[in-house]
Design an enzyme around this catalytic site. Structure first.
Site, short mmCIF file in Angstrom:
data_model
loop_
_atom_site.label_atom_id
_atom_site.label_comp_id
_atom_site.label_asym_id
_atom_site.label_seq_id
_atom_site.Cartn_x
_atom_site.Cartn_y
_atom_site.Cartn_z
N CYS A 78 20.84 26.99 -15.32
CA CYS A 78 19.96 25.85 -15.04
C CYS A 78 20.47 24.89 -13.97
CB CYS A 78 19.70 25.08 -16.32
SG CYS A 78 18.69 26.04 -17.45
N1 LIG Z 1 18.62 29.17 -20.38
C1 LIG Z 1 18.56 27.87 -20.61
O1 LIG Z 1 19.49 27.27 -21.15
C2 LIG Z 1 17.33 27.10 -20.23
C3 LIG Z 1 17.16 25.79 -20.75
C4 LIG Z 1 16.00 25.10 -20.41
C5 LIG Z 1 15.09 25.66 -19.54
N2 LIG Z 1 15.30 26.90 -19.03
C6 LIG Z 1 14.27 27.48 -18.14
O2 LIG Z 1 13.50 28.41 -18.92
C7 LIG Z 1 13.08 29.52 -18.10
C8 LIG Z 1 13.58 30.82 -18.71
O3 LIG Z 1 14.98 30.83 -18.71
P1 LIG Z 1 15.83 31.89 -19.53
O4 LIG Z 1 17.24 31.50 -19.41
O5 LIG Z 1 15.23 32.06 -20.89
O6 LIG Z 1 15.52 33.22 -18.68
P2 LIG Z 1 15.86 34.75 -19.03
O7 LIG Z 1 16.10 35.41 -17.73
O8 LIG Z 1 16.90 34.80 -20.09
O9 LIG Z 1 14.51 35.31 -19.67
C9 LIG Z 1 13.36 35.56 -18.96
C10 LIG Z 1 12.60 36.69 -19.64
O10 LIG Z 1 11.34 36.85 -19.01
C11 LIG Z 1 11.02 38.23 -18.95
N3 LIG Z 1 9.96 38.43 -17.96
C12 LIG Z 1 10.05 38.38 -16.61
N4 LIG Z 1 8.83 38.59 -16.07
C13 LIG Z 1 7.95 38.75 -17.08
C14 LIG Z 1 6.56 38.98 -17.15
N5 LIG Z 1 5.81 39.07 -16.05
N6 LIG Z 1 6.00 39.11 -18.36
C15 LIG Z 1 6.73 39.01 -19.48
N7 LIG Z 1 8.06 38.78 -19.48
C16 LIG Z 1 8.67 38.66 -18.28
C17 LIG Z 1 12.35 38.87 -18.64
O11 LIG Z 1 12.36 40.25 -18.95
C18 LIG Z 1 13.28 38.05 -19.54
O12 LIG Z 1 13.39 38.61 -20.82
C19 LIG Z 1 13.64 29.22 -16.71
O13 LIG Z 1 12.66 28.55 -15.96
C20 LIG Z 1 14.80 28.29 -16.99
O14 LIG Z 1 15.08 27.45 -15.89
C21 LIG Z 1 16.39 27.64 -19.37
#
Ligand SMILES: NC(=O)c1ccc[n+]([C@@H]2O[C@H](COP(=O)([O-])OP(=O)(O)OC[C@H]3O[C@@H](n4cnc5c(N)ncnc54)[C@H](O)[C@@H]3O)[C@@H](O)[C@H]2O)c1
Length: 423
Positions: free
Chosen positions: A264
Site C-alpha cells: 500500500c
Molecule cells: N493489502 C492491504 O493491506 C490493503 C489494505 C487496504 C487497501 N488495500 C487495497 O485493496 C486492493 C486489493 O489489495 P490486495 O492486497 O487484497 O490485493 P491482492 O493482489 O492480494 O488481491 C487481488 C485479487 O484480485 C484478483 N483479481 C484480479 N483481477 C480480477 C478480476 N478481473 N476478477 C476477479 N478477481 C480478480 C486476483 O487474482 C487476486 O486474488 C488494492 O487496491 C489495495 O491497494 C490493500
C-alpha cells in the site's frame, strides 16, 4: 445480506470472511483457479492470523467461483477488491478494476433487482465516477444511482492484524451519492461499532490516500530524524518517545528503521504523486517521502561495511523477508533492496523468514533459505535484521556482528558488535 466480493486477496478474503462472521452469505469471485480451489477447501491462500480458523468454522457459508453472472444474480451487493498496482511511472494501474467493472456490468445486464456495487480497492480520486461507473453503465445498459447503486468504501485494515482491524476499525468511511445505496451499506456495517463517516465518492477515495500518505510521511520523517540522531550518537527511539507524548503528535508510526514496504504505502504515495502532477501540482513532500524510503534500507549495508569492509565472498545472514511481521507478504519489502545490494557486492546470502520464504524464493531463487533463525546464526557471524518477527527476540546473538534495521532488543543485548540503523 448476500455479498459478492470480486478479488479474494488480502483485502477481499478478509473483508468477505468478516462479512461471513457478521452473519452474511458471501461468494468470492476470482480469476485464479488455485485460490478458488483453496478457498472452497477452507484453506486460506494467504497467511493472516485467525483466518484459517474462521474459514473452517464457517465452511458452507461462503464459496469461491469464477462465475460473475451467478454470483451477482444471487447477491445484493458486490465489493470490488482487486489489486491496483503501480505502473512503471508510479501512476495507478486500473487494468484489474476495469476488467472487474466490465464483468460486473455484463452480469448486471441480466439482473432485474436493484444491486449495489462498492469499490473497496484503493483508487485515485475520480476513478469510481469517471472510470468504474461508465464501464458498468456501458456493459449493463443501466444507469448508476438509479438502476444500480454505486459507492466507494476504502479499506484501512493492516496486514498481520487484518481480521481484527476489519471487525474493530478506527472508522468506516463510505462515499455515496444515492440514498438507497447509503441505507444498504449502513445495514451491512450496522453490527460494527465504529465511527462511520459518510461523504461523497471522491472524498472517500481521497481519505484513503491522505491517510496512507500521512502515515508514510510520518515514517520517512522519523527515519530522516533517525539518521541525524545516529550520526550524533543519539537514540532516535528515545527521541520519538519524548516527541510522541505530545498528544497532538502521538507515538504511533515513529519506529525509525529501514523504511516502509508492503502493498500500500509505496504504491499509494506514488499514485498520489502522479495524480498531483497530472493536475499541475508539485507534491514536494510526497516525493521526499519516497526518496528517503528508497535510500533507508541501504543504510544497513553502509553500517555493515563499517565492520566488514569487503562483502565479496562473505556469507551474510538476513533475518526477516516479509515487509512486516505476521504476514507472508513481500510486496515492496525492504529486504528486496537489501538482498539485491548484498548480491551486487558479491556476498552470499543465507535467509530465514517464518512465513515469507516461499514468496521470496520466486524473486531470489539464487540465495540460500534455511529452516530456522537459529540455523542462520549457525551458518554465519554476520547478521542483518530486516523484519521484527517476535521469535527473533528469543535468539542468542553472542559472538555475532548484528546490523539491525528494526530493533530486536535481544540482539542489542547479546551481540558482539551491534549497530542499529537509527539508534
Ligand atoms: N493489502 C492491504 O493491506 C490493503 C489494505 C487496504 C487497501 N488495500 C487495497 O485493496 C486492493 C486489493 O489489495 P490486495 O492486497 O487484497 O490485493 P491482492 O493482489 O492480494 O488481491 C487481488 C485479487 O484480485 C484478483 N483479481 C484480479 N483481477 C480480477 C478480476 N478481473 N476478477 C476477479 N478477481 C480478480 C486476483 O487474482 C487476486 O486474488 C488494492 O487496491 C489495495 O491497494 C490493500
Amino acid at each position: 445480506m448476500r455479498a459478492s466480493i470480486v478479488g479474494s486477496g488480502y483485502v477481499g478474503l478478509v473483508t468477505g470472511m468478516g462479512f461471513v462472521k457478521l452473519g452474511n452469505d458471501v461468494v468470492f469471485i476470482d480469476i485464479d483457479d488455485e485460490k478458488i480451489k483453496m478457498i472452497n477447501q477452507a484453506t486460506p491462500p494467504i497467511y493472516e492470523e485467525g483466518l484459517e480458523e474462521l474459514m473452517k468454522e464457517f465452511k458452507g457459508r461462503y464459496k469461491a467461483t469464477k462465475d460473475y453472472g451467478d454470483s451477482i444474480l444471487n447477491s445484493d451487493v458486490t465489493f470490488i477488491a482487486v489489486g491496483t498496482p503501480s505502473r512503471e511511472d508510479g501512476s495507478i494501474d486500473l487494468t484489474y478494476i476495469k476488467k472487474a467493472a466490465e464483468e460486473i456490468g455484463k452480469a448486471l445486464k441480466e439482473k432485474e433487482d436493484y444491486h449495489v456495487v462498492v469499490v473497496k480497492s484503493t483508487v485515485v480520486p475520480g476513478t469510481t465516477e469517471e472510470v468504474v461507473k461508465p464501464i458498468i453503465e456501458k456493459h449493463s445498459g443501466k444507469k448508476a444511482f438509479e438502476d444500480f447503486g454505486l459507492a466507494m468504501n476504502p479499506e484501512f485494515l493492516r496486514e498481520g492484524v487484518a481480521l481484527k482491524d476489519f471487525l474493530n476499525p478506527d472508522r468506516i468511511v463510505t462515499g455515496v451519492q444515492d440514498e438507497r445505496t447509503r441505507q444498504i451499506l449502513e445495514k451491512l456495517y450496522e453490527p460494527i461499532d465504529a465511527p462511520k463517516l459518510i461523504v461523497d465518492i471522491k472524498t472517500a477515495e481521497m481519505i484513503k490516500y491522505a491517510s496512507n500518505a500521512f502515515l508514510a510521511t510520518k515514517i520517512s520523517f522519523a527515519n530522516e530524524i533517525g539518521n541525524i540522531c545516529k550520526t550524533l550518537g543519539i537514540d532516535s527511539w528515545k527521541v520519538f518517545e519524548g516527541v510522541g507524548l505530545d498528544r497532538r503528535i502521538s507515538s504511533r508510526f515513529f519506529r525509525s528503521g529501514i523504511g516502509f514496504g508492503g502493498s500500500c504505502f509505496p504504491k499509494d504515495v506514488k499514485a498520489l504523486i502522479r495524480k498531483a502532477e497530472e493536475l499541475g501540482e508539485e507534491p514536494l513532500i510526497l516525493k521526499a517521502v519516497i526518496e528517503v524510503n528508497e535510500k533507508q534500507p541501504l543504510k544497513l549495508i553502509g553500517l555493515l561495511k563499517k565492520h566488514v569492509q569487503d562483502l565479496k565472498g562473505e556469507t551474510v545472514g538476513v533475518l526477516g523477508l516479509a515487509f512486516k511481521p505476521n504476514t507472508d507478504d513481500i510486496r515492496e519489502t525492504r529486504a528486496i533492496i537489501i538482498v539485491r545490494k548484498l548480491l551486487e557486492e558479491g556476498a552470499k546470502v543465507v535467509a530465514y523468514d517464518p512465513k515469507a520464504m516461499q514468496n521470496f524464493k520466486h524473486l531470489f531463487p539464487q540465495i540460500e533459505y534455511v529452516n530456522s533463525a537459529q540455523e542462520v546464526l549457525e551458518r554465519t557471524d554476520v547478521i542483518l535484521i530486516a523484519t521484527e518477527w517476535s521469535e527473533f527476540e528469543e535468539l542468542d546473538f553472542s559472538g555475532k556482528i548484528v546490523i539491525d534495521g528494526r530493533r530486536i532488543k535481544n540482539a542489542e543485548k547479546t551481540a558482539k558488535i551491534y549497530e542499529g540503523v537509527c539508534w
